[in-house]
Design an enzyme around this catalytic site. Structure first.
Site, PDB file in Angstrom:
ATOM      1  N   TYR A 144       0.869  -1.185   0.000  1.00 25.08           N
ATOM      2  CA  TYR A 144       0.000   0.000   0.000  1.00 25.08           C
ATOM      3  C   TYR A 144       0.899   1.225   0.000  1.00 25.08           C
ATOM      4  O   TYR A 144       1.861   1.293   0.766  1.00 25.08           O
ATOM      5  CB  TYR A 144      -0.880  -0.012   1.259  1.00 25.08           C
ATOM      6  CG  TYR A 144      -1.809   1.176   1.387  1.00 25.08           C
ATOM      7  CD1 TYR A 144      -2.951   1.283   0.594  1.00 25.08           C
ATOM      8  CD2 TYR A 144      -1.547   2.196   2.304  1.00 25.08           C
ATOM      9  CE1 TYR A 144      -3.807   2.370   0.714  1.00 25.08           C
ATOM     10  CE2 TYR A 144      -2.405   3.288   2.431  1.00 25.08           C
ATOM     11  CZ  TYR A 144      -3.531   3.369   1.631  1.00 25.08           C
ATOM     12  OH  TYR A 144      -4.384   4.445   1.746  1.00 25.08           O
ATOM     13  N   ASP A 247       9.569   3.174  -0.577  1.00 24.17           N
ATOM     14  CA  ASP A 247       8.502   3.815   0.191  1.00 24.17           C
ATOM     15  C   ASP A 247       8.732   3.442   1.649  1.00 24.17           C
ATOM     16  O   ASP A 247       8.432   2.329   2.082  1.00 24.17           O
ATOM     17  CB  ASP A 247       7.126   3.347  -0.291  1.00 24.17           C
ATOM     18  CG  ASP A 247       6.004   4.000   0.515  1.00 24.17           C
ATOM     19  OD1 ASP A 247       6.320   4.771   1.452  1.00 24.17           O
ATOM     20  OD2 ASP A 247       4.832   3.745   0.217  1.00 24.17           O
ATOM     21  N   LYS A 275       4.806   8.944   8.842  1.00 26.66           N
ATOM     22  CA  LYS A 275       4.538   8.208  10.084  1.00 26.66           C
ATOM     23  C   LYS A 275       5.537   8.459  11.225  1.00 26.66           C
ATOM     24  O   LYS A 275       5.473   9.482  11.886  1.00 26.66           O
ATOM     25  CB  LYS A 275       4.401   6.734   9.754  1.00 26.66           C
ATOM     26  CG  LYS A 275       3.263   6.519   8.725  1.00 26.66           C
ATOM     27  CD  LYS A 275       2.534   5.242   8.833  1.00 26.66           C
ATOM     28  CE  LYS A 275       1.395   5.220   7.819  1.00 26.66           C
ATOM     29  NZ  LYS A 275       0.312   4.376   8.123  1.00 26.66           N
TER      30      LYS A 275
END
Ligand SMILES: Cc1ncc(COP(=O)(O)O)c(C=O)c1O
Length: 436
Positions: A144, A247, A275
């Site tokens: 994702y 990523d 994050k």
């Protein structure tokens, strides 16, 4: 009976009258009688509207690496808030935060801030396309990368039997509303399968702008690359003139201060971060090799955002990285995360449930199957039904993993040995209840 108490349920009903399904992000809705409303968080704990305390391994899908409401981060943000938050001009705090990011991550020679991981991958993809003059992006099944159209293909909710063959995988839209034309610009491949990647690049490499890879599948048990796999991707990207993008929205600042490069010894051309970089504040970044980042400097390639680098996010990132750079959070997580992973696997063995520990102490994946998964397609061998029921039992007992049976549990530096012991007891009790 609902999963949560009366007050929480009634707050959900109230929320449901103003927010669609009572949530601001679709993944948070678990059904009308099972969607939580949170009052507050403190350290390793969250509290619902009934005041019930949970040991939190959800951590907002990973960001809260220092624990909720960390005093140093909260103080830095409070100080910044009093001095104005958004100028849409460069600030001192933004420069200081960028210096710390660059210092921490070896391959970042230049960078820019964004607000979310979705924005970061969107901009990294556009930058890669502009830098190479090519349009196709290769992504990995089960990964994702955010909610924009270019990456919502074959994500971790995909049905494996619909993914096509390994030699000719089908990119599957994960949402309605994504134009069919976008699919022509995306290829998907199984993770940990260099032959599949080699085949794809041999036939189509001249169209490929970038390989976009999560160095560990943070949305799929924290699955790690097999030895030599990331090195192989690096080599193939170089051979075919495409960029390698890590990523690191989940791995960045979580698996090590220097992220995946520090852990695996492979350097990408670009990386995306979010994050754990801000301990839960909305801050993200795209960074990488100077030669690629200079494509932005030359103009003509749009990267923009009113709130990018805003003072609150910059202050949060700077304060978070300062604490992480002491090394203490990583040492704490190594200890508690390893104990959790070992304990979960041992308890399964004690009760005759085949289980594999996957991931990393900071991202603990429990795969309920006979053999460790190699890639997303192995999810068919995971007992998702049992895992899901055990997670609900844990939540009833005051322990909050991510509800998705394919996601890892996230650790923070605030989790204690006692929290781990309580968690393992809750896990065992829930497992025994489900096994009957
Ligand atoms: C690896 C990865 N990339 C990108 C994103 C998107 O980040 P955001 O939710 O901040 O847009 C996520 C979110 O979970 C992610 O796990």
């Amino acid at each position: 009976m609902g999963l949560f108490g009366d007050k929480t349920a009634s707050w959900f009903q109230r929320g449901n009258r103003v927010l669609v399904n009572g949530v601001s992000s679709g993944f948070r809705y678990w059904g009308d009688d099972a969607t939580v409303v949170i009052e507050r968080g403190q350290g390793a704990y969250i509290f619902d509207m009934d005041g019930k305390r949970y040991i939190d391994y959800h951590l907002g899908f990973g960001p809260v690496i220092l624990g909720h409401g960390h005093p140093a981060v909260a103080a830095a943000v409070a100080e910044a808030a009093g001095e104005g938050t958004t100028f849409a001009m460069t600030t001192r705090r933004e420069i200081e935060a960028a210096e710390k990011v660059k210092e921490a991550v070896g391959y970042i020679e230049a960078m820019r801030f964004t607000n979310t991981g979705t924005e970061a991958t969107l901009h990294a993809i556009r930058l890669a396309r502009a830098a190479t003059g090519r349009e196709v992006i290769v992504k990995f099944e089960g990964a994702y990368h955010g909610a924009h159209d270019y990456v919502l293909f074959s994500t971790s909710g995909a049905v494996v039997s619909h993914l096509g063959s390994r030699r000719s995988p089908l990119p599957l839209q994960s949402s309605s509303g994504i134009p069919e034309a976008v699919r022509a610009m995306v290829r998907t491949v199984p993770f940990n399968d260099l032959d599949a990647m080699e085949l794809l690049l041999r036939t189509d490499g001249h169209h490929v702008a970038a390989l976009l890879v999560e160095p560990m599948l943070g949305n799929f048990f924290g699955l790690v690359p097999q030895p030599g796999y990331l090195e192989g991707l690096r080599r193939l990207a170089d051979e075919h003139g495409c960029l390698l993008i890590f990523d690191e929205v989940k791995t960045g600042f979580r698996v090590a201060l220097g992220g995946a490069e520090e852990l695996f010894g492979v350097s990408p051309d670009l990386g995306t971060f979010a994050k754990a970089m801000g301990n839960g504040f909305p801050v993200a970044a795209v960074g990488g090799r100077q030669a690629v980042m200079d494509v932005w400097a030359g103009g003509g390639v749009t990267q923009a955002g009113t709130y990018s680098g805003n003072a609150l996010s910059a202050a949060a990132a700077a304060a978070t990285i300062d604490v992480l750079a002491t090394g203490e959070p990583y040492a704490a997580i190594e200890k508690t995360g390893s104990a959790l992973l070992d304990g979960l696997v041992r308890i399964c063995a004690d009760h005759g449930v085949p289980a594999q520990g996957v991931g990393h102490p900071s991202m603990v994946g429990l795969f309920l199957g006979e053999a460790p998964p190699r890639d997303f397609r192995d999810v068919v061998n995971h007992d998702e039904d049992l895992y899901g029921r055990v997670v609900m039992g844990m939540i009833r007992r005051g322990v909050f993993p991510v509800d998705d049976a394919r996601e890892p549990m996230f650790l923070s530096a605030a989790h204690t040995d006692e929290d781990i012991a309580t968690t393992l007891t809750a896990f065992e009790d829930a497992l025994v209840e489900e096994l009957g």
